[in-house]
Design an enzyme around this catalytic site. Structure first.
Site, short mmCIF file in Angstrom:
data_model
loop_
_atom_site.label_atom_id
_atom_site.label_comp_id
_atom_site.label_asym_id
_atom_site.label_seq_id
_atom_site.Cartn_x
_atom_site.Cartn_y
_atom_site.Cartn_z
N ARG A 27 -10.38 1.09 7.10
CA ARG A 27 -9.90 0.44 5.87
C ARG A 27 -10.94 0.50 4.76
O ARG A 27 -10.61 0.51 3.58
CB ARG A 27 -9.58 -1.04 6.14
N ASP A 34 7.19 3.72 2.76
CA ASP A 34 7.41 4.71 3.81
C ASP A 34 8.92 4.75 4.09
O ASP A 34 9.68 5.32 3.30
CB ASP A 34 6.57 4.24 5.00
N PHE A 46 0.07 10.74 8.14
CA PHE A 46 -0.53 9.43 8.35
C PHE A 46 -1.89 9.38 7.66
O PHE A 46 -2.74 10.24 7.90
CB PHE A 46 -0.67 9.13 9.85
N ASP A 94 0.82 -1.21 0.00
CA ASP A 94 0.00 0.00 0.00
C ASP A 94 0.86 1.27 0.00
O ASP A 94 0.70 2.14 -0.83
CB ASP A 94 -0.99 0.00 1.18
P1 XMP Z 1 7.91 0.90 5.70
O1 XMP Z 1 8.39 1.89 6.72
O2 XMP Z 1 8.41 -0.48 5.99
O3 XMP Z 1 6.37 0.90 5.94
O4 XMP Z 1 8.19 1.37 4.29
C1 XMP Z 1 5.51 0.38 5.05
C2 XMP Z 1 4.24 0.01 5.77
O5 XMP Z 1 3.90 0.96 6.78
C3 XMP Z 1 2.52 1.16 6.80
N1 XMP Z 1 2.24 2.60 6.68
C4 XMP Z 1 1.04 3.15 6.87
N2 XMP Z 1 -0.15 2.60 7.17
N3 XMP Z 1 -1.14 4.75 7.11
C5 XMP Z 1 -1.24 3.41 7.28
O6 XMP Z 1 -2.35 2.93 7.54
C6 XMP Z 1 0.04 5.36 6.82
O7 XMP Z 1 0.08 6.59 6.65
C7 XMP Z 1 1.18 4.52 6.70
N4 XMP Z 1 2.48 4.78 6.39
C8 XMP Z 1 3.08 3.56 6.40
C9 XMP Z 1 1.94 0.38 5.65
O8 XMP Z 1 1.34 -0.78 6.16
C10 XMP Z 1 3.10 0.00 4.81
O9 XMP Z 1 2.95 -1.29 4.29
#
Ligand code: XMP
Length: 192
Positions: A172, A109, A159, A106
């Protein structure tokens, strides 16, 4: 009945990407992937739970043989910032028989999730081609050096919830992507 501005949508401070824009972009991405793959069979690995709706919508645009597997991976654990850790089993609970793999998440980050799973997929299945697709890219938060091959939308460091993304399991099912009203986000006042 669908989520309305009088109901659960009123928990949003604002809508960032509406459902029409999401659906249009999903169709464009599917078209681009179909063209790049030249109709070859595809092994899809979708990271749940966040990519649930995205993957369901995207794959239904693709008229090619698809082997779909899902993995539950989380680095957030009910919070609004990444824990910096993900848990991956020793071996994937599936076998991929295609030369082309598409890894879908999704949000990109810090990059920890996508880079860890990508590396493991390459090591275990040695595909000819492995491409990555994310619906949202938060470039400002990148720590691990990875860029997705396909990106739906670039977003700021905020977020987000909706269209599969949650806050403590909620929101969701919203058809759009938005920013939660601070009063609904218990952790919004805690600095990351
Ligand atoms: P990383 O840091 O591993 O994170 O790249 C990826 C995962 O972090 C979650 N993520 C979010 N989930 N709102 C959410 O509901 C957000 O703003 C958000 N930012 C990161 C997401 O599950 C992703 O797979």
């Amino acid at each position: 009945m669908i989520p309305s501005s009088a109901g659960v949508l009123s928990d949003l401070e604002r809508v960032l990407i509406d459902s029409t824009a999401i659906q249009l972009r999903v169709a464009q991405l599917a078209h681009q992937i179909h063209r790049d793959l030249e109709g070859k069979p595809l092994g899809v690995v979708a990271l749940l739970d966040g990519s649930l709706f995205f993957v369901a919508d995207l794959l239904r645009h693709l008229d090619i043989p698809i082997q779909l597997h899902t993995l539950s991976v989380s680095s957030y654990h009910g919070e609004t910032t990444s824990s910096g850790r993900i848990e991956l089993a020793e071996k994937f609970p599936f076998h991929l028989q295609t030369e082309n793999i598409l890894l879908i998440d999704d949000i990109l980050d810090t990059g920890l999730t996508l880079s860890s799973v990508r590396e493991r997929l390459i090591r275990e299945f040695q595909p000819e081609v492995l491409r990555t697709l994310v619906l949202l890219n938060k470039q400002a938060r990148r720590i691990h050096p990875i860029q997705a091959d396909y990106v739906g939308f670039e977003i700021e460091d905020e977020f987000v919830v909706g269209y599969g993304m949650d806050y403590q399991g909620q929101y969701r099912h919203l058809p759009c992507i938005g920013i939660l009203n601070p009063s609904k986000n218990a952790l919004s006042s805690i600095p990351s």
